[in-house]
Design a protein around this motif. Structure first.
Motif, PDB file in Angstrom:
ATOM      1  N   ARG A   5       0.828  -1.209   0.000  1.00 31.16           N
ATOM      2  CA  ARG A   5       0.000   0.000   0.000  1.00 31.16           C
ATOM      3  C   ARG A   5       0.863   1.260   0.000  1.00 31.16           C
ATOM      4  N   LEU A   6       1.955   1.245   0.759  1.00 34.26           N
ATOM      5  CA  LEU A   6       2.869   2.391   0.722  1.00 34.26           C
ATOM      6  C   LEU A   6       3.467   2.546  -0.676  1.00 34.26           C
ATOM      7  N   GLY A   7       3.759   1.420  -1.308  1.00 38.39           N
ATOM      8  CA  GLY A   7       4.284   1.481  -2.664  1.00 38.39           C
ATOM      9  C   GLY A   7       3.294   2.098  -3.635  1.00 38.39           C
ATOM     10  N   TYR A   8       2.029   1.743  -3.512  1.00 36.40           N
ATOM     11  CA  TYR A   8       1.010   2.339  -4.363  1.00 36.40           C
ATOM     12  C   TYR A   8       0.864   3.831  -4.084  1.00 36.40           C
ATOM     13  N   LEU A   9       0.955   4.217  -2.812  1.00 39.10           N
ATOM     14  CA  LEU A   9       0.879   5.645  -2.477  1.00 39.10           C
ATOM     15  C   LEU A   9       2.001   6.427  -3.140  1.00 39.10           C
ATOM     16  N   GLN A  10       3.170   5.802  -3.245  1.00 38.25           N
ATOM     17  CA  GLN A  10       4.318   6.458  -3.868  1.00 38.25           C
ATOM     18  C   GLN A  10       4.392   6.200  -5.373  1.00 38.25           C
ATOM     19  N   ARG A  11       3.403   5.483  -5.909  1.00 36.91           N
ATOM     20  CA  ARG A  11       3.328   5.164  -7.333  1.00 36.91           C
ATOM     21  C   ARG A  11       4.541   4.372  -7.799  1.00 36.91           C
ATOM     22  N   LEU A  12       5.009   3.491  -6.952  1.00 34.64           N
ATOM     23  CA  LEU A  12       6.133   2.652  -7.337  1.00 34.64           C
ATOM     24  C   LEU A  12       5.756   1.686  -8.449  1.00 34.64           C
ATOM     25  N   GLU A  13       4.470   1.350  -8.555  1.00 39.03           N
ATOM     26  CA  GLU A  13       4.071   0.399  -9.600  1.00 39.03           C
ATOM     27  C   GLU A  13       4.321   0.961 -10.995  1.00 39.03           C
ATOM     28  N   GLN A  14       4.435   2.293 -11.112  1.00 38.45           N
ATOM     29  CA  GLN A  14       4.694   2.888 -12.414  1.00 38.45           C
ATOM     30  C   GLN A  14       6.086   2.544 -12.930  1.00 38.45           C
ATOM     31  N   THR A  15       6.994   2.190 -12.031  1.00 38.31           N
ATOM     32  CA  THR A  15       8.346   1.838 -12.464  1.00 38.31           C
ATOM     33  C   THR A  15       8.351   0.544 -13.262  1.00 38.31           C
ATOM     34  N   GLY A  16       7.340  -0.291 -13.082  1.00 39.18           N
ATOM     35  CA  GLY A  16       7.263  -1.526 -13.835  1.00 39.18           C
ATOM     36  C   GLY A  16       6.838  -1.328 -15.274  1.00 39.18           C
ATOM     37  N   LEU A  17       6.389  -0.122 -15.594  1.00 42.50           N
ATOM     38  CA  LEU A  17       5.951   0.177 -16.958  1.00 42.50           C
ATOM     39  C   LEU A  17       6.996   0.951 -17.743  1.00 42.50           C
ATOM     40  N   TYR A  18       8.139   1.235 -17.114  1.00 40.71           N
ATOM     41  CA  TYR A  18       9.165   2.063 -17.756  1.00 40.71           C
ATOM     42  C   TYR A  18       9.805   1.318 -18.919  1.00 40.71           C
ATOM     43  N   GLN A  19       9.864   1.992 -20.072  1.00 40.56           N
ATOM     44  CA  GLN A  19      10.469   1.386 -21.251  1.00 40.56           C
ATOM     45  C   GLN A  19      11.450   2.331 -21.932  1.00 40.56           C
ATOM     46  N   GLY A  20      11.850   3.396 -21.242  1.00 41.02           N
ATOM     47  CA  GLY A  20      12.774   4.351 -21.830  1.00 41.02           C
ATOM     48  C   GLY A  20      14.165   3.775 -22.014  1.00 41.02           C
ATOM     49  N   LYS A  21      14.908   4.368 -22.925  1.00 35.40           N
ATOM     50  CA  LYS A  21      16.260   3.901 -23.212  1.00 35.40           C
ATOM     51  C   LYS A  21      17.326   4.740 -22.531  1.00 35.40           C
ATOM     52  N   GLU A  22      16.952   5.926 -22.034  1.00 37.09           N
ATOM     53  CA  GLU A  22      17.940   6.764 -21.381  1.00 37.09           C
ATOM     54  C   GLU A  22      18.315   6.166 -20.028  1.00 37.09           C
ATOM     55  N   PRO A  23      19.515   6.490 -19.529  1.00 32.67           N
ATOM     56  CA  PRO A  23      19.970   5.916 -18.248  1.00 32.67           C
ATOM     57  C   PRO A  23      19.019   6.285 -17.103  1.00 32.67           C
ATOM     58  N   LYS A  24      18.844   5.359 -16.195  1.00 37.09           N
ATOM     59  CA  LYS A  24      17.975   5.578 -15.045  1.00 37.09           C
ATOM     60  C   LYS A  24      18.758   6.238 -13.922  1.00 37.09           C
ATOM     61  N   THR A  25      18.074   7.088 -13.183  1.00 41.81           N
ATOM     62  CA  THR A  25      18.699   7.672 -12.012  1.00 41.81           C
ATOM     63  C   THR A  25      18.770   6.638 -10.890  1.00 41.81           C
ATOM     64  N   ASP A  26      19.642   6.890  -9.918  1.00 41.04           N
ATOM     65  CA  ASP A  26      19.750   5.961  -8.793  1.00 41.04           C
ATOM     66  C   ASP A  26      18.442   5.868  -8.025  1.00 41.04           C
ATOM     67  N   GLN A  27      17.752   6.997  -7.894  1.00 43.45           N
ATOM     68  CA  GLN A  27      16.497   6.980  -7.154  1.00 43.45           C
ATOM     69  C   GLN A  27      15.438   6.167  -7.889  1.00 43.45           C
ATOM     70  N   PHE A  28      15.391   6.298  -9.207  1.00 49.15           N
ATOM     71  CA  PHE A  28      14.431   5.501  -9.972  1.00 49.15           C
ATOM     72  C   PHE A  28      14.767   4.017  -9.869  1.00 49.15           C
ATOM     73  N   SER A  29      16.041   3.679  -9.952  1.00 52.77           N
ATOM     74  CA  SER A  29      16.446   2.277  -9.839  1.00 52.77           C
ATOM     75  C   SER A  29      16.086   1.717  -8.472  1.00 52.77           C
ATOM     76  N   ARG A  30      16.228   2.550  -7.445  1.00 55.74           N
ATOM     77  CA  ARG A  30      15.868   2.098  -6.104  1.00 55.74           C
ATOM     78  C   ARG A  30      14.373   1.825  -6.012  1.00 55.74           C
ATOM     79  N   LYS A  31      13.563   2.690  -6.585  1.00 59.29           N
ATOM     80  CA  LYS A  31      12.113   2.484  -6.570  1.00 59.29           C
ATOM     81  C   LYS A  31      11.722   1.234  -7.355  1.00 59.29           C
ATOM     82  N   GLN A  32      12.357   1.036  -8.488  1.00 60.55           N
ATOM     83  CA  GLN A  32      12.043  -0.131  -9.302  1.00 60.55           C
ATOM     84  C   GLN A  32      12.393  -1.424  -8.580  1.00 60.55           C
TER      85      GLN A  32
END
Length: 726
Positions: free
Chosen positions: A334-361
């Motif tokens: 539930r905390l993950g949904y509040l922070q919209r962490l589930e959106q990281t599973g839909l990421y398909q970009g080719k540019e490098p990910k930030t450390d914070q994004f990688s941590r969330k994913q």
């Protein structure tokens, strides 16, 4: 023109500009509003209460360029390349030129060097403090964000307001910190390192542990626990400044300290203090939520190791840890949904990910894995969505794991291996175990054969890929345990289908006087023989991995809860297979010896009588020691006194009370630890004598009892009308 040069104002003054202006107005390039007679001060200087100095017009005279002035100052002859000066030469404030009566030419007269006039905002960016710059940039950023962000529901509006408030609060904190640091520097002091906000961390402020103790426990967790479930943010292990993590990651720090202190008797006080504080933090999370990824990581870590307060631990294991883990994973999701962490599973970009994004994913992938595992163990539905339909996560998607050095182990590859196996777990659950009605349909229709074959084929492919990779022995053992448990989970479905069909057939023949025989009197002749043999082999292999390749002190002691429970499930499944006659006499003897070694391993992994290994070792010992009552011991209905309405009033002997609940096949599921505990403790005489002696492994011979098949027959086929549950 002479009159104008002298500053007089004629009748045609409205058509000509005044030749006189004060220095201040000339610098501002504004109209100098003098009195009618042209005497200072002008109205601007009078209004601003400053000195009004008139300068004469320089129109019509020769002017010297800056280059000439600079050359003259350096001792070089002035340049006469141009005798006429541009009107813009009036802006030069480095020299003052005045006409003389003897010479009508303009000549430079050196003056003391003055700071050149600069635009009002020149250098402003450099003069602003970092806090001011961030605050100004933050305002622009948040305004742009508000203008472009979706506003679909009240939550979106509240989220925008929260971001504005966070920016403002951050600015105030940084401003106060900057002021404090400036004050300390002005007094010759320095900012204290290693103390900071540790006074706000109760386990430290109350004297249960020191900053040095906390740093040592962080290192202990990193070495012993982290490789099995590497989701804790890597930076927490790379900086010994515990006070920083008290401020930045209080949930993650407390969870790590709680787990790291649970398996050492000398740290019992630290563990109790950290557990108590963790309970407080979790209560606040439930009431208020959280916007930090560290809170999600903390709950997932607690769910994997499920530490319990000492006074709350029961004598034998009944699955309490699994229930607590299920709740903790639920809050994390539930905390993950509040922070919209589930959106990281839909990421398909080719540019490098930030450390914070990688941590969330990574945190959301861990939510998915933990949810699948604990829900399957408890037979519950899933709470979290998995990766997106077009997303296939690989080791490269977890750069924070790739960067960590844990000996020869590549933690990103290890995480990918567990992730792929978890997806197979979830698919098997959805297709085979989704609901009771669906299971019954598959039992009768037989479609499960095709599903089991497909899963088995996929599982073998997984083993070919990941079984050849090199990991440290205990880390690789966790992969083998997970593989064998999934193999057991899939093939045990056919085992159960055979049991259910036999029960249904027995009910149809209940009117006849034919006494049914053992369910598995001829395993080889059964239509599901290969699945039955495969499930028994998977359970034996799982216990064999524990007994042969995992050191109970240096390995099993630090493994997550699920690996203990995989061992328990395998041992209970073998007990029920033995009970149903699926094991021959020779195989039963081998299984008994394996169970004895497993019990010993669980005991040796424990540091106290209440440790998880010791409590579940007691459970297995009591289960395999338990023997059914003989048919001759049961009270007959026709020998009991009749009641007024003619029904037999049967009152069984104390040790036989509740025979329906003691049915070895109906009494508990091999995946239901709570029902297992009830089945074990139903014979109070055995339980009491057992619990009086912690060193029960010395009585291993009692486990080797192999009852005659006839002793089980009546219990196996007791016509109580209950379905068999595995």
């Amino acid at each position: 023109m002479a009159g104008l040069a002298d500053g007089g104002i004629g009748k045609d003054s409205k058509e000509k500009r005044s030749s006189r202006a004060c220095l201040a107005c000339r610098q501002r390039k504004t109209r100098c509003d003098l009195d009618a007679d042209g005497t200072p001060p002008c109205r601007r200087c009078a209004r601003e209460n400053q000195e009004c100095i008139l300068v004469k017009s320089r129109r019509g005279g020769r002017r010297v360029r800056r280059s000439s002035i600079a050359a003259a100052a350096a001792g070089a002859p002035p340049s006469h390349a141009s005798d006429s000066a541009d009107i813009r030469g009036e802006r030069d404030q480095n020299v003052t030129v005045t006409p003389t009566e003897a010479d009508e030419t303009w000549r430079p007269r050196p003056t003391p060097p003055q700071r050149p006039m600069r635009p009002w905002n020149e250098g402003w960016e450099e003069r602003r403090s970092p806090v001011q710059r961030r605050r100004s940039d933050g305002v622009d950023d948040i305004e742009n964000h508000i203008a472009s962000a979706d506003l679909l529901n009240p939550s979106d509006a509240l989220n925008l307001l929260a971001q504005v408030a966070d920016r403002d609060a951050e600015g105030r904190r940084e401003s106060a910190l900057q002021t404090s640091q400036d004050g300390q520097r002005s007094e010759g002091g320095s900012f204290p390192v290693g103390l900071g906000s540790s006074s706000s961390f109760p386990p430290i402020s109350e004297g249960h542990l020191t900053v040095a103790d906390a740093a040592r426990l962080l290192g202990h967790y990193h070495d012993k626990y982290h490789p099995y479930y590497p989701i804790a943010h890597k930076d927490i292990f790379m900086n010994d400044n515990v006070s920083q993590w008290v401020d930045d990651e209080p949930h993650l720090l407390t969870a790590v300290l709680t787990v790291a202190s649970k398996d050492e008797p000398s740290w019992a006080g630290i563990h109790e203090a950290c557990s108590k504080y963790m309970e407080t933090l979790i209560s606040k999370l439930i009431y208020r939520g959280s916007t930090t990824v560290g809170a999600v990581e903390a709950l997932l870590i607690l769910a994997e190791w499920a530490p319990q307060r000492l006074q709350e631990k029961p004598t034998i294991g009944r699955g309490e840890e699994d229930q607590g883990a299920w709740m903790q994973v639920g809050v994390a999701i539930r905390l993950g949904y509040l922070q919209r962490l589930e959106q990281t599973g839909l990421y398909q970009g080719k540019e490098p990910k930030t450390d914070q994004f990688s941590r969330k994913q990574l945190a959301w992938a861990a939510c998915y894995m933990s949810d699948r595992h604990v829900s399957i163990r408890l037979g519950k539905g899933f709470w979290s969505r998995g990766p997106g339909p077009n997303t296939v996560l690989r080791a490269a998607d977890f750069p924070t794991l790739k960067a960590q050095q844990m000996g020869s182990d590549d933690l990103s590859l290890l995480f990918q291996a567990h992730l792929e196996l978890t997806q197979l777990f979830g698919n098997a659950h959805d297709i085979l175990y989704s609901s009771a009605s669906h299971r019954e349909h598959l039992y009768l229709g037989g479609e499960y054969v095709r599903y089991i074959d497909d899963f088995t084929s996929t599982l073998r492919k997984w083993k070919l890929v990941w079984g050849s990779l090199s990991f440290t022995p205990h880390v690789k053992a966790t992969l083998i345990l997970s593989y064998d448990f999934l193999r057991l989970y899939i093939n045990a479905f056919a085992f159960q289908a055979t049991i259910n069909r036999a029960i249904a057939q027995a009910r149809q023949n209940s009117s006849s006087n034919t006494k049914p025989g053992p369910i598995f009197s001829d395993v080889a002749g059964n239509t599901d023989a290969r699945f039955i043999y495969e499930s028994i082999d998977a359970a034996n292999s799982l216990l064999g991995t524990l007994n042969s390749f995992i050191d109970p002190v240096t390995g099993l002691r630090y493994m997550p809860l699920k690996y203990y429970l995989y061992v328990i499930y395998a041992a209970v499944f073998l007990f029920k297979a033995h009970l149903a006659g699926a094991l021959g006499r020779e195989a039963s003897g081998s299984v008994h010896r394996t169970i004895n070694v497993t019990i010993d391993r669980l005991q040796r992994s424990s540091v106290s009588p209440d440790s998880i290994g010791n409590r579940y070792a007691r459970s297995l010992y009591l289960l395999w020691r338990k023997t059914p009552p003989k048919a001759s011991d049961r009270p007959a209905a026709d020998s009991a006194p009749a009641t007024a309405d003619g029904r037999a009033d049967v009152e069984p002997a104390p040790h036989l009370r509740g025979v329906g609940e003691l049915d070895p096949l109906n009494g508990f599921s091999w995946r239901d630890l709570d029902a297992l505990g009830q089945f074990i403790t139903s014979d109070l005489a055995v339980t009491d004598s057992m619990l009086a002696s912690p060193s029960f492994n010395t009585d291993a011979a009692a486990i080797g009892h192999d009852p005659e098949a006839g002793e089980w027959a009546d219990l196996l086929w007791s016509g109580n009308g209950n379905d068999v549950v595995f």
